[in-house]
Design an enzyme around this catalytic site. Structure first.
Site, mmCIF file in Angstrom:
data_model
loop_
_atom_site.group_PDB
_atom_site.id
_atom_site.type_symbol
_atom_site.label_atom_id
_atom_site.label_comp_id
_atom_site.label_asym_id
_atom_site.label_seq_id
_atom_site.Cartn_x
_atom_site.Cartn_y
_atom_site.Cartn_z
ATOM 1 N N LYS A 41 25.235 22.030 -6.063
ATOM 2 C CA LYS A 41 25.140 23.471 -5.786
ATOM 3 C C LYS A 41 25.108 23.740 -4.287
ATOM 4 O O LYS A 41 24.966 24.869 -3.849
ATOM 5 C CB LYS A 41 23.879 24.046 -6.424
ATOM 6 C CG LYS A 41 23.939 24.078 -7.955
ATOM 7 C CD LYS A 41 22.696 24.718 -8.511
ATOM 8 C CE LYS A 41 22.534 24.488 -9.984
ATOM 9 N NZ LYS A 41 23.379 25.343 -10.817
ATOM 10 N N GLN A 86 18.557 26.924 -6.300
ATOM 11 C CA GLN A 86 19.301 28.014 -5.652
ATOM 12 C C GLN A 86 18.748 28.300 -4.258
ATOM 13 O O GLN A 86 19.090 29.317 -3.654
ATOM 14 C CB GLN A 86 19.239 29.298 -6.513
ATOM 15 C CG GLN A 86 19.753 29.148 -7.924
ATOM 16 C CD GLN A 86 21.250 28.879 -7.997
ATOM 17 O OE1 GLN A 86 21.983 29.086 -7.022
ATOM 18 N NE2 GLN A 86 21.722 28.413 -9.143
ATOM 19 N N CYS A 143 20.968 30.541 -18.599
ATOM 20 C CA CYS A 143 19.855 29.598 -18.866
ATOM 21 C C CYS A 143 18.523 30.193 -18.419
ATOM 22 O O CYS A 143 17.671 29.477 -17.868
ATOM 23 C CB CYS A 143 20.078 28.253 -18.184
ATOM 24 S SG CYS A 143 21.517 27.395 -18.782
ATOM 25 N N HIS A 201 14.620 29.244 -14.647
ATOM 26 C CA HIS A 201 15.731 28.636 -15.389
ATOM 27 C C HIS A 201 15.121 27.761 -16.487
ATOM 28 O O HIS A 201 14.035 27.216 -16.304
ATOM 29 C CB HIS A 201 16.511 27.770 -14.390
ATOM 30 C CG HIS A 201 17.785 27.177 -14.893
ATOM 31 N ND1 HIS A 201 17.819 26.060 -15.693
ATOM 32 C CD2 HIS A 201 19.076 27.531 -14.683
ATOM 33 C CE1 HIS A 201 19.074 25.750 -15.951
ATOM 34 N NE2 HIS A 201 19.860 26.626 -15.357
ATOM 35 N N ASP A 212 11.341 24.916 -7.522
ATOM 36 C CA ASP A 212 12.695 24.667 -7.997
ATOM 37 C C ASP A 212 13.643 25.266 -6.959
ATOM 38 O O ASP A 212 13.839 26.481 -6.912
ATOM 39 C CB ASP A 212 12.880 25.327 -9.370
ATOM 40 C CG ASP A 212 14.329 25.245 -9.843
ATOM 41 O OD1 ASP A 212 15.204 24.861 -9.048
ATOM 42 O OD2 ASP A 212 14.581 25.590 -11.012
HETATM 43 N N1 PMP Z 1 17.055 25.698 -11.649
HETATM 44 C C1 PMP Z 1 17.834 26.711 -11.278
HETATM 45 C C2 PMP Z 1 17.212 27.916 -10.649
HETATM 46 C C3 PMP Z 1 19.211 26.635 -11.468
HETATM 47 O O1 PMP Z 1 19.997 27.641 -11.107
HETATM 48 C C4 PMP Z 1 19.757 25.466 -12.068
HETATM 49 C C5 PMP Z 1 21.247 25.335 -12.319
HETATM 50 N N2 PMP Z 1 21.857 26.417 -12.900
HETATM 51 C C6 PMP Z 1 18.894 24.429 -12.410
HETATM 52 C C7 PMP Z 1 17.550 24.575 -12.195
HETATM 53 C C8 PMP Z 1 19.404 23.150 -13.011
HETATM 54 O O2 PMP Z 1 20.174 22.465 -12.073
HETATM 55 P P1 PMP Z 1 21.044 21.208 -12.525
HETATM 56 O O3 PMP Z 1 21.892 21.665 -13.656
HETATM 57 O O4 PMP Z 1 21.836 20.868 -11.303
HETATM 58 O O5 PMP Z 1 20.099 20.131 -12.918
#
Ligand code: PMP
Length: 405
Positions: free
Chosen positions: A226, A203, A364, A123, A200
């Site tokens: 999440k 997910q 993203c 991401h 990270d």
């Molecule tokens: N890493 C991954 C794999 C994600 O899916 C996301 C959220 N879409 C993020 C980081 C960022 O998370 P947050 O917007 O809660 O900071």
């Protein structure tokens, strides 16, 4: 398996509604999950009974709020099997956690010419902070690629890791491909060459049992929103060994021990990394999420979601015009796909009108889009409350849209 989906859905009354006069089918949990009544009640209780700013408490309410805040830190510690609450830092989300580590680890451990390995399926939140740090420190970013099935080419690490490699960062589960990466194997490989590993888990945490001690992860980050928790809270696990050596990320109240104009000393862990008033309400309410996850059992949730993703995958496979991205042997949480004629944005919009909430776009993760040479995908994603009826309605509506087109 006894998994009472109706009972679980009763904790999420928001799911039981109609949008555009159609039953809501919420398939966007990877973006953010819905919140159970337990979380909403915990927030209400705090504000009705004992809200106050935490730490340095001089009165009853602040004292009680502080105690509850710290109870949640301990709950998180137990949940992910960390060694100590000093290793649990509250941030505002995974993004902030990555920025914290990229900055602070970078300041202390990265010099000109050092290398950082970032996987190709990350991401943007787990790419850009490392790029900013690399630019500042004149370090080099190297990419760990994945194959067309969406599986990381782990063997490539043998050549990618050099004596200049300091840290490797990788998603536990990909937010586009759904790949469950073999993080334990990656960590073991990296540690053999003294490379720290950042996971990270944005997910990951909500879809699989996480044991940071067993993984031997150096850092593991995730977002409460999440994982059925409130917005505005991230959890950063970091090994004390690293956190103790890393300088603060932000300055302010709470993170100091003593401030004078001739110099400042910093607070002990974890407070050194928690400048300013944190998101008190959301952290305390996240405790209710952890209770719920404990009650249902993360192992049971994983097994249920495995059934759901298999069902959706098999049904999508029957539609000839649809191509899915990500065919790793272990998948969880999401399925990304495209129709051979309908643009993903149009498909998302049409699905919405049938009551089905999905996400469209690059999610993203531009490098993943570049890998497959596509502008975007439609992504469906699941949670503990996703039912077989949800999948049936989604497939039925998708087929209807395709026929109409
Ligand atoms: N890493 C991954 C794999 C994600 O899916 C996301 C959220 N879409 C993020 C980081 C960022 O998370 P947050 O917007 O809660 O900071």
């Amino acid at each position: 398996m006894s998994y009472d989906i109706n009972k679980i859905r009763s904790y999420f009354p928001v799911l039981n509604q109609q949008v555009y006069s159609k039953p809501l089918v919420y398939l966007d949990s990877a973006a953010s999950t819905q919140k159970p009544v337990q979380v909403l009640e915990a927030e209400k209780r705090l504000h009705n009974e004992y809200y106050g700013n935490i730490h340095r408490a001089a009165h009853y309410m602040a004292d009680k709020a502080t105690a509850d805040f710290e109870v949640v830190r301990n709950q998180v510690k137990l949940f992910i099997n960390a060694s100590s609450t000093e290793e649990i830092i509250f941030t505002k989300g995974t993004t902030e956690s990555v920025n914290l580590v990229a900055f602070s680890f970078g300041e202390r451990f990265i010099s000109e010419g050092d290398e950082i390995i970032v996987s190709e399926m990350e991401h943007h939140s787990n790419i850009v902070p490392w790029q900013l740090m690399a630019e500042r420190k004149k370090a080099i970013i190297k990419v760990l690629p994945f194959n067309d099935k969406g599986e990381l080419l782990i063997d490539k690490l043998d050549e990618l890791i050099t004596p200049r490699t300091k840290i490797l960062t990788v998603a536990h589960i990909s937010n586009v491909l759904g790949t469950v990466n073999p993080i334990k194997e990656i960590i073991t490989k990296a540690h053999q060459k003294n490379v720290a590993v950042f996971i990270d888990g944005a997910q990951g945490f909500q879809h699989s049992v996480v044991d940071v001690k067993n993984l031997d992860a150096d850092f593991y980050a995730f977002s409460a929103h999440k994982a059925y928790g409130p917005n505005g809270v991230g959890i950063l696990y970091g090994k004390k060994f690293w956190l103790e050596q890393m300088p603060p990320y932000q300055g302010g109240g709470e993170m100091i021990s003593e401030v004078t104009f001739s110099g400042t000393t910093f607070n002990e862990l974890p407070y050194k990394f928690e400048a300013g008033t944190p998101n008190i309400t959301s952290v305390i309410a996240f405790g209710a999420t952890l209770d719920l996850l404990q009650e249902v059992g993360l192992g049971n949730i994983t097994a249920w979601e495995e059934k759901i993703i298999k069902l959706a995958t098999n049904e999508l496979k029957k539609i000839n015009e649809v191509r899915s991205y990500g065919e790793a042997s272990k998948k969880s949480g999401v399925i990304s796909f495209n129709h051979n004629k309908i643009h993903p944005y149009d498909l998302g919009m049409l699905l919405d009108k049938t009551g089905v909430a999905v996400r469209t776009g690059h999610h993203c993760a531009d490098p993943v889009m570049q890998h497959f040479n596509i502008p975007g995908t439609v992504r469906i994603s699941f949670g503990m409350y996703t039912s077989e009826e949800d999948i049936a309605l989604f497939i039925q509506n998708l087929k209807r849209i395709i026929t109409m087109f």
